[in-house]
Scaffold this motif. Structure first.
Motif, PDB file in Angstrom:
ATOM      1  N   PRO A 232       0.895  -1.203  -0.026  1.00  0.00           N
ATOM      2  CA  PRO A 232      -0.109  -0.040  -0.049  1.00  0.00           C
ATOM      3  C   PRO A 232       0.677   1.155  -0.166  1.00  0.00           C
ATOM      4  O   PRO A 232       0.239   2.428   0.037  1.00  0.00           O
ATOM      5  CB  PRO A 232      -0.856  -0.157   1.410  1.00  0.00           C
ATOM      6  N   ASP A 233       2.124   1.122  -0.182  1.00  0.00           N
ATOM      7  CA  ASP A 233       3.042   2.261  -0.355  1.00  0.00           C
ATOM      8  C   ASP A 233       3.439   2.473  -1.609  1.00  0.00           C
ATOM      9  O   ASP A 233       4.331   3.619  -1.865  1.00  0.00           O
ATOM     10  CB  ASP A 233       4.401   1.991   0.671  1.00  0.00           C
ATOM     11  N   ASP A 234       3.483   1.827  -2.692  1.00  0.00           N
ATOM     12  CA  ASP A 234       3.821   1.994  -4.082  1.00  0.00           C
ATOM     13  C   ASP A 234       3.016   3.125  -4.727  1.00  0.00           C
ATOM     14  O   ASP A 234       1.898   2.681  -5.370  1.00  0.00           O
ATOM     15  CB  ASP A 234       4.035   0.617  -4.716  1.00  0.00           C
ATOM     16  N   TRP A 235       3.564   4.308  -4.881  1.00  0.00           N
ATOM     17  CA  TRP A 235       2.578   5.301  -5.423  1.00  0.00           C
ATOM     18  C   TRP A 235       2.466   5.088  -6.720  1.00  0.00           C
ATOM     19  O   TRP A 235       1.246   5.664  -7.153  1.00  0.00           O
ATOM     20  CB  TRP A 235       3.754   6.594  -5.277  1.00  0.00           C
ATOM     21  N   GLN A 236       3.243   4.464  -7.649  1.00  0.00           N
ATOM     22  CA  GLN A 236       2.932   4.414  -9.087  1.00  0.00           C
ATOM     23  C   GLN A 236       1.501   3.797  -9.137  1.00  0.00           C
ATOM     24  O   GLN A 236       0.978   4.192 -10.132  1.00  0.00           O
ATOM     25  CB  GLN A 236       3.997   3.703 -10.025  1.00  0.00           C
ATOM     26  N   PHE A 237       1.139   2.840  -8.530  1.00  0.00           N
ATOM     27  CA  PHE A 237      -0.156   2.214  -8.350  1.00  0.00           C
ATOM     28  C   PHE A 237      -1.368   3.095  -7.953  1.00  0.00           C
ATOM     29  O   PHE A 237      -2.500   2.726  -8.524  1.00  0.00           O
ATOM     30  CB  PHE A 237      -0.037   0.754  -7.988  1.00  0.00           C
ATOM     31  N   TYR A 238      -1.082   3.745  -7.218  1.00  0.00           N
ATOM     32  CA  TYR A 238      -2.137   4.703  -6.645  1.00  0.00           C
ATOM     33  C   TYR A 238      -2.657   5.561  -8.104  1.00  0.00           C
ATOM     34  O   TYR A 238      -3.639   6.028  -8.520  1.00  0.00           O
ATOM     35  CB  TYR A 238      -1.801   5.629  -5.492  1.00  0.00           C
ATOM     36  N   LEU A 239      -1.546   5.947  -8.785  1.00  0.00           N
ATOM     37  CA  LEU A 239      -1.850   7.084  -9.962  1.00  0.00           C
ATOM     38  C   LEU A 239      -2.443   6.046 -11.034  1.00  0.00           C
ATOM     39  O   LEU A 239      -3.277   6.719 -11.623  1.00  0.00           O
ATOM     40  CB  LEU A 239      -0.610   7.661 -10.442  1.00  0.00           C
ATOM     41  N   SER A 240      -1.902   4.859 -11.158  1.00  0.00           N
ATOM     42  CA  SER A 240      -2.567   3.987 -12.247  1.00  0.00           C
ATOM     43  C   SER A 240      -4.088   3.535 -11.786  1.00  0.00           C
ATOM     44  O   SER A 240      -5.195   3.351 -12.462  1.00  0.00           O
ATOM     45  CB  SER A 240      -1.809   2.810 -12.593  1.00  0.00           C
ATOM     46  N   TYR A 241      -4.337   3.403 -10.444  1.00  0.00           N
ATOM     47  CA  TYR A 241      -5.592   3.195  -9.860  1.00  0.00           C
ATOM     48  C   TYR A 241      -6.645   4.462 -10.091  1.00  0.00           C
ATOM     49  O   TYR A 241      -7.573   4.068 -10.932  1.00  0.00           O
ATOM     50  CB  TYR A 241      -5.394   2.835  -8.496  1.00  0.00           C
ATOM     51  N   PHE A 242      -6.149   5.526  -9.834  1.00  0.00           N
ATOM     52  CA  PHE A 242      -6.907   6.772  -9.997  1.00  0.00           C
ATOM     53  C   PHE A 242      -7.445   6.867 -11.343  1.00  0.00           C
ATOM     54  O   PHE A 242      -8.248   7.251 -11.861  1.00  0.00           O
ATOM     55  CB  PHE A 242      -6.433   7.863  -9.206  1.00  0.00           C
ATOM     56  N   ASP A 243      -6.120   7.015 -12.166  1.00  0.00           N
ATOM     57  CA  ASP A 243      -6.480   7.132 -13.634  1.00  0.00           C
ATOM     58  C   ASP A 243      -7.417   6.243 -14.413  1.00  0.00           C
ATOM     59  O   ASP A 243      -8.208   6.847 -14.745  1.00  0.00           O
ATOM     60  CB  ASP A 243      -4.878   6.824 -14.294  1.00  0.00           C
ATOM     61  N   SER A 244      -7.267   4.867 -14.110  1.00  0.00           N
ATOM     62  CA  SER A 244      -8.098   4.030 -14.656  1.00  0.00           C
ATOM     63  C   SER A 244      -9.361   4.347 -14.235  1.00  0.00           C
ATOM     64  O   SER A 244     -10.490   3.942 -14.995  1.00  0.00           O
ATOM     65  CB  SER A 244      -7.664   2.653 -14.293  1.00  0.00           C
ATOM     66  N   LEU A 245      -9.666   4.276 -12.799  1.00  0.00           N
ATOM     67  CA  LEU A 245     -10.995   4.507 -12.386  1.00  0.00           C
ATOM     68  C   LEU A 245     -11.751   5.933 -13.027  1.00  0.00           C
ATOM     69  O   LEU A 245     -12.808   5.467 -13.522  1.00  0.00           O
ATOM     70  CB  LEU A 245     -11.004   5.149 -10.855  1.00  0.00           C
TER      71      LEU A 245
END
Lengths: 907, 179
Positions: A232-245
């Motif tokens: 839950p600390d890997d920032w790049q995947f928050y970005l791809s999560y929000f983008d895709s959402l």
């Protein structure tokens, strides 16, 4: 020694190839290039096939920067020994060293036919990919090279001959470059993908890349979700999560009713789900016993930021940004990165809340209660950094800022007790207070123009450095301030104590080279150019060797990366600048005007017709944010600043490189063939050369026009950002146009040099570093004019002697000298006058500077400083004075040299 | 909040906040970095902050003989910018290097550290490393003179079930005796 041994051997065995080559290596290393080369060629023409000679010749050719000859060597060797795996492989590597991709492809296949090992086959495939990458014609890449590479790999796949991970990676690379993302995904997700094990998350990363390229948002979302659950600390995947959402929401995507909706698992498509996901991640951290991770809390702020951008009201579900930031501060305020994290989201706070974030710190009764330990110190420091980032410090009036400085200094001194046991190489815990105090001084200086603030700023930084001698930020800011003050001498030591290595010569070298020459420290300038040049020149050789290694180890992805790296350095703005400045410096300072300009130009390898600067692909590799700044967003360096700075530097570079090429073309013009055998071709030759001169002159005129437009913009960069180029002062000094016309020295240059570079008035010190810059331009102009004069002299001399001969013959004493000769004499005479005047001026400056007794300044009164602080201020002042003196001395020496050369210009 | 990804050549241009100016860390030349990128790209990982600043990196390799049960992961460099310390980043990077070494079937992971660098020695101990041996005058000063001893620290991986690889050697060794 090695040469002698080789000679002994050669006496016994006259034709021992290897001994000859070893002798050649000895000769090359003792500087006998030509001898070494011809000895080597002697052996090479015999086309040796013994391993020792071949290896030794390879070493020699590489050292002599002739890698292309190695290919010839092994081409001959494999012809004679056609089945040698070793020689074929050496041939492949030799081609790789010079980037002959087509021949590499063939050599790889030839190897595979002799010894059917997979790596050889894939060397050949990779060479096809390299042909595609380097092809000028993208169509050729897409329709020929890459499809051929794809078919070659497919053949191996069908025959089930794929063995290594590297082979699968190469297959993926080919498909990706062909835009065949679906096929690429199949490879990664299929049985071949199971070989991708070395790199962590190799398959996931490659899938994610393809999902994004194919805009497969459900898969992208589900995979990001899965990976975030794991880390839950890997920032790049928050970005791809929000983008895709948000992509899914925009497309109103809905789950299919039947079956598995996505190969990667559950997909989230609503804001409510995202909010819950982030809130859950935060709660997870809250419950943890161990140290909490920052990711989830910052993801929450990021989500608010994105929702607000979309005008979505649901952000309230996540809470109030102010409260969230206060919570974040509570958890991470004692970490140095807290400010870096929060700074990104400060814009979420409405203006009226901004001051509310700041009293977070634990303030004592007397205004500044001191922290009891390093954690409390870090928290208090973070509050100060936040207040700066929110613009609260900038809003203070002069009184307020001075009070703030007092407070910061007090905290700085108090905090030193925590670092008593720190090693010299470690930083003090409270260093950042000191740096911030310096920043506030700079604010005061730039706002009020009060130089007093600058001296105190230098003082506080020098003090900081005395407690924390390896603090790079102190050094960088000191360096910048001394440069702005026009005192380059202290900068040399500061920069060298930074111990900049390799790429740093490119990224921060500009700090040094921008000022060294322009402040009249020519020796230092030429040295700093050399540091950078040495690095750039070694780059070519270094990268080639590792491209070869990447083939050997199957790191195919790294090969285009290494080549791009090499290109980025070759196209560097800084590289072009130091190359040009170094040669100009040589011409201005080293070269002797009485010797031929032609020789100097030839030695430098300048060709007036050739422009070796990649104007259209220039890479600005400067690190313009190397100086730490906590300034609010509206005062920070913007993309526009970067663009303008690059534009300005490029135009200045163009002026300089055209000046250099003009001087070079003058040299070739001077090399006019003797009039005796002047036939048609020779005349054509001269006119071609003079037309080069014309072309360059008109280019310079055009460039100067652009330059005027640029300087009219008067771009102001943030103080800690890039320095302005020399363009504006070059133009305003009139030097540019004067150098361009190269006919007369405008007197107003000298007008501008009036006044003292350092003055003491009413117990205060005043500096005028711009005087130095103008003086340097004056001296440079003198040099250019001298070169022009020396060329004119060489043309006029034969004219005069032939006239004299005629005169003698005719015995006609009444015939007057032609106007041109008188004109020249008059001109050199007045030049002499100007230079002498300038020399007197410099001498005068030197004398008054030496007479200036800084000790007479009573700092305690004028500057209201403590005794200790006065010591640091005095030290800074001394450095500036001595640096000015150094610059004046170098300028004087140079002028004297030029005055001497003028005398030799009599015709 | 950290993005962990493979190190690329372009990162060298952003190196200033980690690498630069930390003169107690040995700084390597370009060839050194390129060599690792060409040979062990998977072992070269960088951590990046959301603002794009580089936070730190780890660089390592796999080496040693499998037959002699000496095949192992080696930590060549581990560096975290001062601004991003005390976040557990070094531990995270070490964990990744260990996982890569596990996958490669290594018996252990090892590293060298200056005996005077107590902070680092303690950190590695917390991460499960122990001193395997002392290497005399492993570090040299910039003038080439011997400077300081190193601890060779090791941590056993799951393949070394009996943890044979980390049994300490009591006598110090010389740099030329190690592989």
């Amino acid at each position: 020694m090695a040469i002698q041994q080789a000679d002994k051997l050669l006496k016994k065995h006259k034709d021992l190839h290897c001994a000859k080559v070893l002798k050649a290596i000895g000769l090359q290393r003792t500087g006998k290039q030509d001898e070494a080369f011809s000895l080597a060629q002697e052996v090479a023409t015999l086309e040796p096939t013994d391993d020792n000679s071949l290896q030794a010749l390879t070493i020699l050719y590489r050292e002599m920067h002739h890698p292309e000859l190695v290919t010839k060597l092994y081409e001959a060797a494999v012809k004679k020994v056609p089945l040698s795996e070793e020689y074929h492989s050496h041939l492949f590597m030799a081609y790789a060293r010079v980037g002959e991709y087509k021949k590499m492809q063939q050599a790889g296949m030839a190897l595979y036919k002799i010894v059917p090992k997979n790596p050889y086959y894939f060397w050949s495939v990779m060479s096809l990919v390299m042909q595609a990458i380097s092809a000028q014609d993208e169509k050729l890449a897409q329709t020929m090279f890459l499809p051929l590479a794809e078919r070659m790999v497919e053949k191996m796949v069908k025959e089930e001959k794929i063995e290594a991970e590297a082979e699968v990676q190469l297959y993926f690379m080919i498909l990706e470059r062909l835009g065949k993302c679906v096929e690429a995904l199949d490879v990664v997700r299929g049985p071949l993908g199971e070989k991708l094990t070395s790199e962590l998350r190799s398959r996931e990363n490659k899938c994610m890349m393809m999902y994004q390229r194919l805009q497969l948002w459900p898969e992208c979302n589900a995979l990001s979700y899965k990976l975030l659950l794991k880390n839950p600390d890997d920032w790049q995947f928050y970005l791809s999560y929000f983008d895709s959402l948000f992509h899914l929401m925009d497309k109103s995507w809905s789950q299919p009713e039947e079956g598995e909706h996505c190969v990667e698992g559950p997909v989230q498509t609503t804001v409510a789900e995202a909010v819950k996901f982030v809130v859950d991640r935060m709660e997870e951290q809250d419950k943890k016993e161990s140290r909490p991770l920052r990711g989830p809390y910052l993801a929450c702020l990021e989500l608010i930021h994105r929702l607000r951008q979309r005008g979505c009201p649901d952000e309230k579900e996540l809470g109030d940004p102010l409260e969230l930031m206060v919570q974040f501060f509570g958890k991470f305020g004692d970490k140095p990165c807290c400010i870096t994290d929060l700074k990104i989201y400060l814009h979420l706070l409405p203006p009226e809340q901004r001051s509310q974030l700041v009293p977070l710190g634990e303030a004592g009764e007397d205004g500044f209660g001191f922290p009891g330990d390093t954690k409390a110190l870090q928290r208090h420091l973070c509050v100060c950094q936040l207040s700066r980032a929110l613009g609260l410090q900038h809003a203070l009036d002069t009184e307020g800022k001075l009070r703030l400085i007092t407070e910061l200094k007090a905290h700085y001194h108090h905090g030193l007790q925590f670092g008593k046991s720190c090693l010299k190489t470690e930083l003090q815990f409270s260093d950042m207070y000191c740096l911030m105090a310096a920043h506030v001084y700079v604010d005061l200086w730039t706002e009020t123009g009060d130089e007093n603030m600058l001296w105190q700023c230098l003082s506080v930084l020098e003090e900081g450095l005395s407690f924390s001698p390896s603090n790079a930020q102190f050094k960088l800011l000191l360096l910048l301030l001394f440069c702005r003050l026009g005192a380059f001498q202290p900068v040399v030591d500061l920069y060298s104590s930074l111990d900049a290595k390799h790429v740093q010569h490119d990224t921060i070298g500009y700090l040094l080279t921008r000022y060294a020459g322009s402040l009249g420290q020519f020796a230092a300038a030429s040295q700093s150019c050399n540091f950078s040049l040495r690095f750039f020149h070694s780059n070519q050789k270094d990268t080639s060797e590792y491209i070869i290694q990447a083939y050997k180890y199957g790191a195919f992805e790294k090969i285009p990366e290494f080549i791009a790296f090499r290109t980025r350095l070759n196209q560097s703005l800084h590289f072009a600048q130091v190359r040009t400045e170094r040669m100009l410096l040589d011409l201005y300072t080293e070269a002797d005007v009485t010797l031929s300009l032609e020789e100097s130009v030839k030695a430098m390898g300048v060709c007036p017709e050739e422009d070796d600067i990649p104007w259209d692909n220039m890479r600005d590799n400067r690190d313009l944010t190397v100086l730490v700044s906590w300034d609010p967003k509206d005062r920070e360096l913007t993309e526009e600043h970067r663009r303008l700075s690059l534009e300005e530097e490029s135009v200045w570079l163009k002026v300089r490189s055209l000046t250099l090429r003009l001087l070079a073309s003058l040299a070739l013009l001077g090399h006019a063939p003797s009039p005796r055998n002047s036939d048609k071709t020779n005349e054509n030759g001269i006119s071609a050369k003079s037309s080069t001169l014309q072309t360059l002159l008109s280019q310079l005129d055009q460039t100067l026009e652009t330059a005027v437009q640029i300087t009219e913009k008067q771009t102001q960069y943030p103080f800690l950002g890039p320095p302005s180029s020399r363009l504006a002062s070059a133009l305003s000094s009139g030097s540019c146009h004067c150098q361009a016309s190269g006919v007369a020295i405008s007197n107003h240059l000298q007008e501008q040099c009036k006044g003292e570079v350092l003055e003491m008035k009413d117990g205060r010190l005043t500096t005028r570093p711009s005087l130095l810059e103008t003086l340097v331009f004056f001296v440079e102009t003198v040099c250019v004019v001298l070169w022009v004069a020396s060329y004119s002299a060489s043309v006029l001399r034969p004219l005069k002697s032939s006239l004299q001969k005629k005169k003698k013959k005719k015995k006609d004493s009444s015939s007057a000298m032609p106007v041109v000769l008188c004109g020249f004499q008059e001109w050199t005479g007045s030049l002499q006058g100007v230079v002498t005047q300038a020399l007197d001026h410099v001498k005068g400056q030197e004398a008054s500077l030496t007479a200036l007794k800084l000790a007479a300044l009573t700092l305690e009164e004028g500057y209201s400083q403590t005794q200790e602080e006065c010591g640091f201020t005095r030290a800074a002042m001394d450095k500036v004075q001595s640096s000015y003196l150094g610059s004046l001395q170098e300028l004087g020496d140079l002028l004297r040299k030029r005055a001497d050369s003028l005398k030799s210009l009599k015709i | 909040m950290t993005t962990l990804r493979a190190f690329t050549c372009d990162d060298l241009f952003k190196f200033n906040n980690i690498q630069a100016f930390l003169n107690f860390l040995s700084q390597y030349g370009i060839p050194f970095y390129l060599q690792y990128l060409a040979h062990w790209p998977e072992y070269f990982i960088v951590a990046e902050a959301p603002g794009g600043e580089l936070m730190g990196y780890i660089m390592g390799k796999a080496e040693g003989s499998v037959a002699r049960e000496e095949w192992h992961g080696h930590v060549t460099a581990l560096s975290v910018a001062p601004e991003f310390r005390r976040l557990g980043l070094a531990a995270k990077l070490m964990e990744m290097l260990e996982e890569i070494s596990e996958r490669k079937g290594g018996f252990f992971v090892d590293l060298f550290v200056r005996v005077s660098n107590q902070v680092a020695v303690n950190m590695y101990k917390q991460l499960g490393y122990s001193v395997y041996r002392t290497v005399i005058e492993y570090y040299s000063a910039s003038n080439g003179e011997p400077d300081e001893d190193a601890y060779d620290m090791r941590k056993a991986l799951s393949r070394d079930t009996e943890r044979k690889s980390i049994i300490p050697i009591p006598h110090p060794v010389r740099p030329e005796d190690i592989e």
